[in-house]
Structure formats: C-alpha cells, structure tokens
Design a protein around this motif. Structure first.
Motif, PDB file in Angstrom:
ATOM      1  N   HIS A 145       0.831  -1.210   0.000  1.00  0.00           N
ATOM      2  CA  HIS A 145       0.000   0.000   0.000  1.00  0.00           C
ATOM      3  C   HIS A 145       0.866   1.261   0.000  1.00  0.00           C
ATOM      4  CE1 HIS A 145      -3.957  -1.686   0.020  1.00  0.00           C
ATOM      5  NE2 HIS A 145      -3.751  -2.405   1.104  1.00  0.00           N
TER       6      HIS A 145
ATOM      7  N   ASN B 138      -2.425   3.472  -2.799  1.00  0.00           N
ATOM      8  CA  ASN B 138      -3.874   3.390  -3.030  1.00  0.00           C
ATOM      9  C   ASN B 138      -4.699   3.371  -1.751  1.00  0.00           C
ATOM     10  OD1 ASN B 138      -2.948   0.833  -2.384  1.00  0.00           O
ATOM     11  ND2 ASN B 138      -4.359  -0.230  -3.767  1.00  0.00           N
ATOM     12  N   ALA B 139      -4.069   3.207  -0.595  1.00  0.00           N
ATOM     13  CA  ALA B 139      -4.824   3.219   0.659  1.00  0.00           C
ATOM     14  C   ALA B 139      -3.902   3.561   1.815  1.00  0.00           C
ATOM     15  CB  ALA B 139      -5.476   1.855   0.907  1.00  0.00           C
TER      16      ALA B 139
ATOM     17  N   ALA C  52      -2.767   2.581   5.029  1.00  0.00           N
ATOM     18  CA  ALA C  52      -2.829   1.312   5.764  1.00  0.00           C
ATOM     19  C   ALA C  52      -2.140   1.383   7.117  1.00  0.00           C
ATOM     20  CB  ALA C  52      -2.183   0.202   4.932  1.00  0.00           C
TER      21      ALA C  52
ATOM     22  N   TRP D   5      -6.454  -0.727  -8.122  1.00  0.00           N
ATOM     23  CA  TRP D   5      -5.048  -1.020  -8.396  1.00  0.00           C
ATOM     24  C   TRP D   5      -4.677  -0.426  -9.748  1.00  0.00           C
ATOM     25  CZ3 TRP D   5      -2.277  -2.801  -4.468  1.00  0.00           C
ATOM     26  CH2 TRP D   5      -2.941  -3.463  -3.432  1.00  0.00           C
TER      27      TRP D   5
ATOM     28  N   ALA E  42      -4.836   8.260  -1.929  1.00  0.00           N
ATOM     29  CA  ALA E  42      -4.794   7.121  -1.000  1.00  0.00           C
ATOM     30  C   ALA E  42      -6.139   7.046  -0.282  1.00  0.00           C
ATOM     31  CB  ALA E  42      -3.662   7.306   0.007  1.00  0.00           C
TER      32      ALA E  42
END
Lengths: 465, 465
Positions: free
Chosen positions: A162, A167-168, A170, A273, A282
């Motif tokens: 990540h 994208n996130a 975490a 993704w 994010a």
C-alpha cells in the motif's frame, strides 16, 4: 529411511576402505556387484520419489479392496445447467480452462483472473514458495496481534504494497485477513450490525451493484442484517452502504450515495489497483476491503484483507472469522506474503527490470484488450460500452485511462432485450444485468481470462450484427 | 530431476552392459569408480531429502527498503483479558507458543495440535511442498466434479486414507472440502434446513457437547436454524442432531440420542482416528465431517472434508461454501494432499520404517500422556477422569485403549465449584464445563500441546491438593 541411508553410507564406506587396503579379487567382485545393485535400488527409489507417480508398492495393499473404477461422482450436463442458472458462481465445462476449439463455449461469467498466469510464469522461481511439513501447524499466527490468525509476514507485505502503490492509508489501520474479501464483507456486516437489534439492519448499494452482495447478505436469513437493494432509492436513516470503487460491474469511480450520520459504509476496493484505474489518492475509509484475486491474480488462494480504523469494529470482524472458519489458511498467507513481496520487489529492487513489474504488465495487457474490445464493439455496431475520463495516476506519475476488470456491455440491437441469452446463443457466457439490479440489456463480461479465451470473445463480438 | 534420474539410469545400464561384454580392466576401473561416485551422490541426495534442511539464500533481497519499526497495532493486557472471556477461541500470550519459564501461564483451553510438529520435523523434506507462483490461480479446481473447488489430488488422498484406516466408507460419497470442519458444519446446517421454513430448525447435541456448536449455530441469528440445546432432553420431531464421536470434550463413543424419521444428523468424526480411539468399524452416515487439524495436526491449514451421501444435500453444502468463501484455499488443499500422501505412504510403502507411521507415533505419545495424566490425578487426589473400555482396533489388529484429544477433568475438591477458576489460579488455562452444557466442576484440557507445555501441566496437577 534415515536409518537405511546410514546403513548405505556405512556399506559405501566399507567398500572404499576395502579398495584402499587392496583386497583380493573376490572381495573386489563383491564390492562391484554390491555397488551396482545399490545403484539400481537407489535409482528406482529416486525415480519413484521424483516422478510424482503413485509409488508402485503403495496401492497394492488396499487395491483388492476397492474397485478400480471408483471415481468422483460426476455431474451430468443437466446438473450443470441447473447449477449455472442457480449460482452466483456459474460453473460450466469451460470454467477455468482454455477453449478446446474455435467453436468452444467461452465462460466469461466470472472474473477468473487467469490472464495473470503468464506474468507469474515469467517470474519463474521467484514466485514459488516451499512450506515445510512441520510449519504453521498451530491455529495461532501471532498472539501479540489483535488479529491472532494473521501471519506477520503477510501483514508486513500488505503495508509495504500500500505504501508503494499509494492506493490506501494502511499504516494506522488494523489489518484483518479473510478467506477472500467475500468472507471479510460478511465479517463487516456482522461487525456493523448491533448485536441486540430487533430488526435486521438494511444493507444497500447503488445500482449496478456487485451481484454477490444480495445473495451473500441474505443466504442465511440473518436477524442482524438484510439486503435492501439500491442505495440511490433507499429511504432511511440507518443502513450499511456498500461502496465498490472502481465499481463491479461497470468500472465507475464511486463515493457513498447516502450520507446519514447513522449510516455505515464498507468500501470494497478490490479493483483499486493501477492496472485497472489511475490511483488518484490514497483511500482512507473506516473499512476497506482488498483481495489477492484481483490485485495479483491469485483467486485460488482465497485471500483478502480488510483495513479497519476502529478497534471495536476490528474485534467484531475478527470474532466473525473465528466463528466462521477459526482463522484463515496459513498456507495461503505464507504464499501471498511471498507473492506481494515479489510484486513490491519488482518496483523497489534495482536489479529487477520492467518485466518484473506486475502493474505495468497488467496495465499494458488491459490497455490492449480494451482497445480490441472497443474496436470489436465498433465493428459490430450493436453494442455500447461505458466511457471513462482519464486522470493523473500518482503511482505511475502519468495521465492514465481506466481499464476495468469487467466490460459492462449494453446490447443496443432492436428486438434484443436479453443480452445474456443473445450472447449465450453465440457461445459466450456472461452475467445478465438483472443480477446487478439493472435491465437485461446489460451484461458483465470478464476481461481477465487467458488470451485464447479473450481473443475468441473479440472474434465473436466483431462478427455479430 | 526426473531427467537426472533417467541419465543415471542410462549410465547404470551402460555399466552393466559393459560387464556383460567382458571389458578390459581400465573400463572395469572406470565402472567401479563411477559406480562408487554415484553411490556417494545418491547418498548425499537422499540425506538432503530426508533431513529436511531449509534451503538457504532465498528471502534476503528486500530488507533495506522497508522501515523496520512498522509493527502491527498491539492489544493491551486488558484487551486480551476481554478477549479471553468473550471468545470461544481464547487467545493469550501463551497461545501457540512454548512456555517461557517454569512459572509461565499454560494455555490448554484450545485443542492446538502442536504435539504433531515433532513427527513432521522427523519426516523432513517428505512433508514439504513447493507451490509455483503461477499455480492454482483460478477459482476452479475441477469443473467435472460437483465440488468444483476440490483439488483432485486432495480428493484422491482422502479416499486412499479412509481405505487405509478403515474409519469411514468414503468411496460412494461426495467429498466436499471446507475451510476447516467448522465451515462444513455450517454448510451442513444450511443444507439440511428447508429454504422456505418459517421457523428456524432446532439444532441439538447431547451434553456435554462441543462448546462451539451453540455459538457457531447462533452468531448470525439465522432464520434457517437455531441452537436448541441438549439433545437428550429435547422434545420434538424435527431437528438436526450433532453427533460428535469420539466426543469433544469427553472422548465418549456416541450414537445419535434422537431417532425421529424427520430428524437429521451430522456426524462430526474429527477424532475418529487410531491415535485417539480403536477403529471398531467403518463409519457410514449421511454426513460425516473430518479435519486435518486433528488427524495430522495441521490446524493452521484450516482444512476439513465432508463425506456426503445425498447429491441434493451435497449441492446445497457446496452452494454454502460458494456464498461463504467462493471455494477453499487451493494452497491448503495442495499441501494437505501431500501431507495425507506421506501418512498413507508411511503404511503402504515397504521402504518406510515404523518411524514414518503417524498413527503409531500419535498413539504412543497419547498413551504416555494419558498414563502421566492419570498418575498426576491419582497423586493429587482432588480430580477425576472418565474411564474407557478397550476394544479391538481393526486398523492395528490389536486391542486398544482410548486416549482422547482432551481430558475431561472433574474437580472433586470440597469447596471448589469452579474448576476453571481454580486451575487458572494455578496458571493453567482450560475451558469450563459451562461452555459444554455442564457444571463448572468440569473443565476440558487439551492433550495435544507440545511436550514442554504438557509436562508443566502434569507437574502442576500433581502438586495440587
């Protein structure tokens, strides 16, 4: 066996000692004969170990007891037909395999991500994992972690990936591993429903919604939650909203449709993704679901993870997985840890070339496929597809198109109301728009199958008028 | 490797041809030298196969790139306490690990089968499995099988093992794989409940029943089925009865307590293996559940199987697993197929010695442990244990005792009503009889932990008066 090999070692030592002491020819002859015999035995043994054949001595004890023709009970064609119509996951003789001929039925009903096989074959041994017989036997992975059945290496590689992809968010979250994101979705429903509720909580999602949501919500007729349909027409204050973004089936980028302070959301980010969509930010939500099926292509591994902000919710999700399956396969987690490691290594290790970069590979393949699909649709003239805006992808640093994992195809042909039947008559199995809360003019088609299958799809779509 | 052994076979053939043709002494010398060298190579090779050394040099690449201090959010002592009290699976800092000192808390609350690790370490490389990065990526294992997510090799080894042990009639049944037998238990409840029922079906089991049955039946408050308690006091005609035999927690051999033609049964045979009980007959029921956790000790693999007679029931169980987790980890199935193969090979291959025989190993260890336990209980004088009758085991051909996987211990000490609290004060975590529908004078204690933990148990029990 260890004993036998020691004996062999002792005998071998004896024979070489014999030679050094200069034995008479009789002894020599015996040594030679013994040595040759020993070779034959060991060769036979090695052959049985390495050729993966059933060792010959192994079925003889019980063979007499069992008829040779005992086979797996097989389902008849009729059964399969029933199954196809009754199932969320429709299985036919073409599922999971390559088309046997130019005329074969091709099954693009499910999102089986077999297109990634070629990438992992190219990676060779890097993607392999060896698990020892004595390894990971306990129920417990790490009792210092709230999620005691989460393998630390897998957790580590999730956070690393990540951070790499962006994208996130975490790092501040609890990670909960699940047997695919399907189990985590149910864990989240369980966690978000008040345990003492008298009325099941309404579960909604905006159309077109992922076809599994209604079935998975309702199959046990839970008193905790129930499917309540389209979020965009839902009137109510208390609910769980499922937000899938990019959306399955249509690839659209989504935010929650509802906005009540009593409402709760689950963000299904299975497709967020870089191979499918530009990474614009994010994601940072209360519950976010991911899966290896759609990120690396390992659907058979049945492994997903949730990033969860709130500790109480995380604990209830963990409780669900304890009760549902007492944790999650360690073998899958060990394997997935290695798979994610190889993906991150492909970007972070200087020795890896561009051919080691999964997202580049996936993105390139999806771009070619979407181009071919759009051309086929154009040639045919009877279908339409959604259009997407391009955006700056923060992962690649480039402006990027959207290439969804599914084509959300609409049949515009006059007189055809049921696109799924129409395509089935042309030996293309797809999933009808009806399952997604939409008209049957729509179908969902997997874009993730192997090249041979995808090429047949393009060929057939182009020929329809 | 197969290629190498063929080459070796060719070379060996060449050398024996040479002998037959009567070659001169130089050739003889070469033959001898080659043959001896070959022996040394094969001995080294066999040693490496059987000693189970970890291959080196494989995971070193990414270390420098990731912050070392990123760690999982950790649960506090208070959290853990909450978790212990709230959970079926109670987790403490001692779960799954060896006791850190003579005074350590020992957790025998769950049946973590870590005693089998030593057997699998002894098996060395035989128990290992390598899974390639590109392998088993699809959702589908075998679409010709009703259970399309069942790996054929695993199915094959299940049937082979049941034929070897003789503990169940498997050949005419459908095999359904599950994420542990816990998932299969829920699949069976789903399959046996009429989908159109207005009242949930009653689920019962005779006391003492496995503590997970009530929790797993009721956690989702299903409209299809509900927990209805002790089978022996149940009044009703329509029900699902859970029959666990040998029974968890008390090791007794059981048959159904109820006998209505509208009633249905699920036979949980997790412990019907020769290390725990004499195999008196091949079980032959409508639905029989097994798990690798208790047969081979691979609890972390989360894998079970059901043997199911009726096709309609089998299909509904498969449907449950589709909806619950879209199939079952292929990695676990591939690994378990190899594990079961090694177990059967241990009995069926003539080259395997007695140290390769899992059930002999397990039986011997259980026999020693039960003897120690009974002695400790005798020395202490404040506990009692169930007594079992011996019977002829058809698998071993010998009269055999019963050595259950759990000790069902009753505290007879005056003034102690809560045995679990009493033992917890002596740093032994067990599961109270209350969870099994019985008085708190009883506790269940795992007999399957590692030697160090078991020895501490014996030491502490012996010292209590």
């Amino acid at each position: 066996m260890a004993e036998a090999s020691k004996k062999r070692a002792r005998r071998s030592k004896a024979s070489s000692d014999g030679r050094m002491l200069g034995c008479p020819s009789l002894v020599w002859g015996l040594v030679i004969l013994g040595s040759l015999a020993l070779n034959l035995v060991t060769i036979a043994l090695l052959a049985s170990i390495y050729e993966g054949n059933e060792p010959s001595g192994c079925r003889t004890q019980s063979a007499g007891l069992v008829a040779e023709d005992v086979r797996e009970p097989q389902s008849s064609a009729k059964d399969e037909e029933e199954m196809v119509s009754a199932r969320e996951i429709s299985v036919s003789s073409t599922s999971g395999s390559r088309p046997a001929s130019k005329d074969a039925v091709i099954n693009l009903d499910h999102g089986d991500p077999t297109m990634y096989e070629s990438f992992w074959r190219r990676m060779g041994r890097q993607g392999d994992i060896t698990i020892a017989g004595w390894q990971a036997m306990s129920y417990f992975s790490d009792v210092t972690n709230l999620c005691w059945f989460l393998e630390p290496d897998f957790a580590h590689e999730i956070r690393r990936l990540h951070r790499l992809v962006g994208n996130a968010v975490a790092d501040e979250c609890f990670i909960i591993v699940g047997t695919g994101s399907t189990q985590l979705f149910q864990a989240a429903l369980y966690a978000l429903s008040p345990p003492d509720t008298t009325e099941p909580l309404n579960v909604v999602s905006a159309v077109p919604y992922y076809s599994s949501y209604p079935a998975v919500t309702d199959y046990l007729r839970s008193g905790l939650y129930r499917w309540a349909g389209d979020a965009s027409t839902f009137n109510g204050d208390t609910y769980i909203e499922l937000v899938c973004s990019p959306n399955n089936p249509d690839g659209s980028i989504r935010e929650a449709a509802l906005n009540s302070k009593n409402g709760k959301t689950i963000h299904d980010l299975a497709y967020y993704w870089p191979q499918y969509t530009p990474i614009t930010h994010a994601a940072d939500h209360d519950i976010m679901l991911f899966t290896v099926s759609k990120s690396t292509g390992h659907a058979g591994t049945r492994l997903g993870w949730a990033l969860v902000r709130d500790k109480v919710i995380a604990k209830r999700m963990i409780k669900f997985i304890e009760l549902n399956t007492i944790g999650v396969s360690k073998d899958s987690q060990l394997r997935a840890a290695n798979i994610l490691k190889v993906v991150s290594d492909g970007y972070e290790l200087p020795i890896c070339g561009s051919e080691h970069r999964l997202f580049n590979y996936g993105r390139k393949l999806m771009s070619v496929r979407w181009q071919k699909l759009r051309e086929a649709v154009k040639v045919s003239g009877i279908f339409s597809l959604p259009e997407f805006q391009s955006a700056l992808c923060k992962f690649t640093g480039e402006k990027a198109e959207t290439y969804p994992a599914f084509a959300w195809l609409k049949c515009e042909k006059r007189g055809v109301d049921d696109c799924e039947s129409f395509l089935r008559n042309h030996r293309i199995l797809t999933r009808s728009g009806r399952h997604f809360g939409m008209e049957p003019k729509y179908v969902r088609i997997s874009m993730l199958d192997r090249d041979e299958t995808f090429d047949l799809l393009i060929e057939r779509l182009s020929s329809l008028h």
